[in-house]
Scaffold this motif. Structure first.
Motif, short mmCIF file in Angstrom:
data_model
loop_
_atom_site.label_atom_id
_atom_site.label_comp_id
_atom_site.label_asym_id
_atom_site.label_seq_id
_atom_site.Cartn_x
_atom_site.Cartn_y
_atom_site.Cartn_z
N PRO A 167 -1.93 -8.12 6.56
CA PRO A 167 -1.51 -6.78 6.97
C PRO A 167 -2.02 -5.66 6.07
O PRO A 167 -2.39 -4.58 6.56
N THR A 168 -2.08 -5.90 4.76
CA THR A 168 -2.62 -4.88 3.85
C THR A 168 -4.09 -4.62 4.16
O THR A 168 -4.53 -3.46 4.24
N LEU A 169 -4.85 -5.70 4.36
CA LEU A 169 -6.27 -5.54 4.66
C LEU A 169 -6.47 -4.88 6.02
O LEU A 169 -7.38 -4.06 6.21
N TYR A 170 -5.62 -5.22 6.99
CA TYR A 170 -5.74 -4.62 8.32
C TYR A 170 -5.55 -3.10 8.24
O TYR A 170 -6.24 -2.33 8.93
N THR A 171 -4.61 -2.66 7.41
CA THR A 171 -4.37 -1.22 7.23
C THR A 171 -5.60 -0.54 6.63
O THR A 171 -5.99 0.56 7.04
N LEU A 172 -6.22 -1.20 5.66
CA LEU A 172 -7.43 -0.64 5.05
C LEU A 172 -8.58 -0.60 6.06
O LEU A 172 -9.38 0.35 6.05
N THR A 173 -8.67 -1.61 6.91
CA THR A 173 -9.70 -1.62 7.95
C THR A 173 -9.53 -0.44 8.89
O THR A 173 -10.50 0.25 9.25
N TYR A 182 -8.52 4.83 -0.03
CA TYR A 182 -9.18 3.65 0.52
C TYR A 182 -9.93 2.87 -0.55
O TYR A 182 -9.75 1.65 -0.68
N THR A 183 -10.76 3.55 -1.33
CA THR A 183 -11.57 2.83 -2.33
C THR A 183 -10.70 2.27 -3.45
O THR A 183 -10.92 1.16 -3.90
N GLU A 184 -9.71 3.03 -3.90
CA GLU A 184 -8.83 2.53 -4.96
C GLU A 184 -8.04 1.32 -4.51
O GLU A 184 -7.95 0.32 -5.23
N GLU A 185 -7.49 1.37 -3.32
CA GLU A 185 -6.68 0.26 -2.83
C GLU A 185 -7.54 -0.94 -2.45
O GLU A 185 -7.11 -2.09 -2.59
N PHE A 186 -8.76 -0.69 -2.00
CA PHE A 186 -9.63 -1.81 -1.64
C PHE A 186 -10.05 -2.57 -2.89
O PHE A 186 -10.13 -3.80 -2.88
N LEU A 236 0.84 -1.19 0.00
CA LEU A 236 0.00 0.00 0.00
C LEU A 236 0.88 1.25 0.00
O LEU A 236 2.01 1.23 0.51
N PRO A 237 0.37 2.34 -0.53
CA PRO A 237 1.12 3.60 -0.40
C PRO A 237 1.19 4.01 1.07
O PRO A 237 0.28 3.74 1.85
N ASP A 238 2.30 4.65 1.44
CA ASP A 238 2.47 5.08 2.84
C ASP A 238 1.34 5.99 3.29
O ASP A 238 1.01 6.06 4.48
#
Length: 437
Positions: free
Chosen positions: A244-250, A287-291, A27-29
């Motif tokens: 971990p990527t999903l946890y960051t989005l959450t 958020y929406t783009e990365e999700f 994910l982007p920082d």
């Protein structure tokens, strides 16, 4: 019985080698930075008005560590999107925004509308992803099931279970349940699906009555669906790599909701500042783009995963050769009868038969009768002639059911019949405690 020759047991180590081919781009920082920024902005708003109890609970959740399971996080993201859309509903916005009292208010409304549109689109995509994924898992398991009434009964059990679950959700909503209440119920139902999948693998619980029908299913598949979601099972590898990527989005969506909640609640005292709304917009965009990227990625990983292999590779077509089938010769002018005893309503009478064809194509008569305890007969399945047939029906009365294969109309030809029949007791789901509102 289906052959498992050449199969490799599906283990965490086996999946790890597969996942090596699917590295998830980071994910982007900004995803982490924006979540922290929104939490800080929310904390600053406490100076405008004290944090209410419901806001305190949301603040604690936004600062906590997300759940470990990937599917639980997907449900949590879906819940947060709905909660945000609830906040953004025009009728629930501050009066000044509803009336667009000033040009500044109108500009904020435009930006909130843009945020609302992005989240609505993302929510729809997530719902479609979850439905498709659930169907893929079930249909893949069913690919390996012998293609006779066993698979049909399990499909019918699933359809009945899903109808009951939807009725439970509808009842909760009708009783005034909140979005949080509804998603607590949806997650509980998801865990029940997981338990049922494990029960299918071990032929226990609601599938105990079907244990003898699982002959012909590759043992490697049964082992896999029984332990796929264990804490240290195969899916733990996926959680460690992609979690971990999903946890960051959450955490990001929780921060978005927290800020919207506290800022809109205090809008009359302090309007949203241009820089702050810009932070919010950027957070929603990322958020929406990365999700979307995450769900597309994880969907591709699932579809190509090593437990998604063809029925031909599994040898499921050989399942019909199982020695559960019986064979008999029905002489010309004779019939063959099988009587099945049923002790409870909502049992299933199931059959699968075919004629062993010789030089001539032949058929045979078939019908089903119900015989009550008093001996009265009722025709259930009308007489018809078949070369082969498979089917089932749900009983409405206890008693005896007679299946009759009729060769009485033939004067010269005997018939070689291969068949399998059974009476399957009703599959009863465990009692579910309904939430008290």
């Amino acid at each position: 019985m289906a052959t498992t020759e050449g199969f490799v047991p599906i283990t965490r180590a086996y999946l790890a080698r597969y996942y090596d081919k699917y590295p998830l781009p980071p994910l982007p920082d900004a995803a982490t930075d924006l979540a922290a920024r929104l939490r800080a902005l929310s904390a600053d708003l406490a100076a405008v008005a004290p944090i209410a109890p419901d806001e305190e609970l949301l603040k604690q959740e936004a600062a906590s560590i997300p759940a470990h399971k990937i599917d639980e996080n997907l449900w949590k993201n879906r819940e947060q999107m709905e909660e945000i859309l609830f906040l953004l509903n025009t009728s629930r916005r501050p009066v000044a925004l509803q009336q667009k009292s000033t040009p500044e208010d109108s500009e904020i409304v435009s930006k909130l509308d843009d945020i609302e549109a992005k989240l609505k689109d993302m929510l729809k995509k997530l719902e479609q992803f979850q439905l498709k994924n659930a169907d893929n898992v079930f249909n893949t398991v069913m690919t390996y099931m012998p293609q006779d009434f066993r698979g049909t009964l399990i499909r019918q059990q699933r359809e009945r279970s899903e109808r009951n679950k939807q009725a439970e959700v509808d009842s909760l909503v009708s009783a005034g349940g909140s979005i949080r209440d509804r998603y607590a119920l949806l997650w509980k139902q998801q865990m029940e699906r997981r338990v049922q999948l494990a029960q299918l693998g071990s032929a226990t619980g609601v599938y105990k009555t079907l244990v003898r029908y699982l002959v012909g299913v590759p043992q490697v598949l049964l082992d896999f669906i029984r332990q796929i979601n264990d804490n240290n099972g195969p899916m733990e590898e996926q959680r460690e790599r992609y979690g971990p990527t999903l946890y960051t989005l959450t955490k990001l969506v929780l921060a978005i909701r927290l800020y919207l909640h506290v800022s809109l609640a205090r809008y009359e005292q302090r309007k949203l500042e241009e820089d702050d709304i810009a932070v919010l917009q950027q957070a929603v965009t990322i958020y929406t783009e990365e999700f979307v990227k995450f769900t597309e990625f994880i969907g591709e990983v699932f579809v190509n995963a090593p437990f998604f292999i063809s029925a031909e590779d599994a040898g499921a077509a050989d399942a019909r050769k199982s020695d559960e089938y019986k064979e008999t010769i029905i002489p010309a002018g004779k019939t063959h009868e099988v009587i099945l005893s049923v002790e409870a309503v909502n049992s299933y009478i199931a059959w699968d038969f075919s004629l062993q064809q010789g030089a001539l194509n032949m058929d045979i008569g078939f019908h089903v009768e119900y015989i009550s305890h008093s001996g009265e007969k009722t025709l259930i399945l009308p007489y018809r002639r078949y070369e082969a047939d498979q089917g089932n029906f749900c009983t409405v009365s206890a008693g005896s059911y007679k299946l009759v294969w009729d060769n009485s109309y033939s004067s010269f030809f005997k018939k070689s019949l291969r068949y399998k029949v059974d009476a399957v007791p009703p599959v009863v789901e465990p009692a579910v405690m309904r939430p008290v509102l």
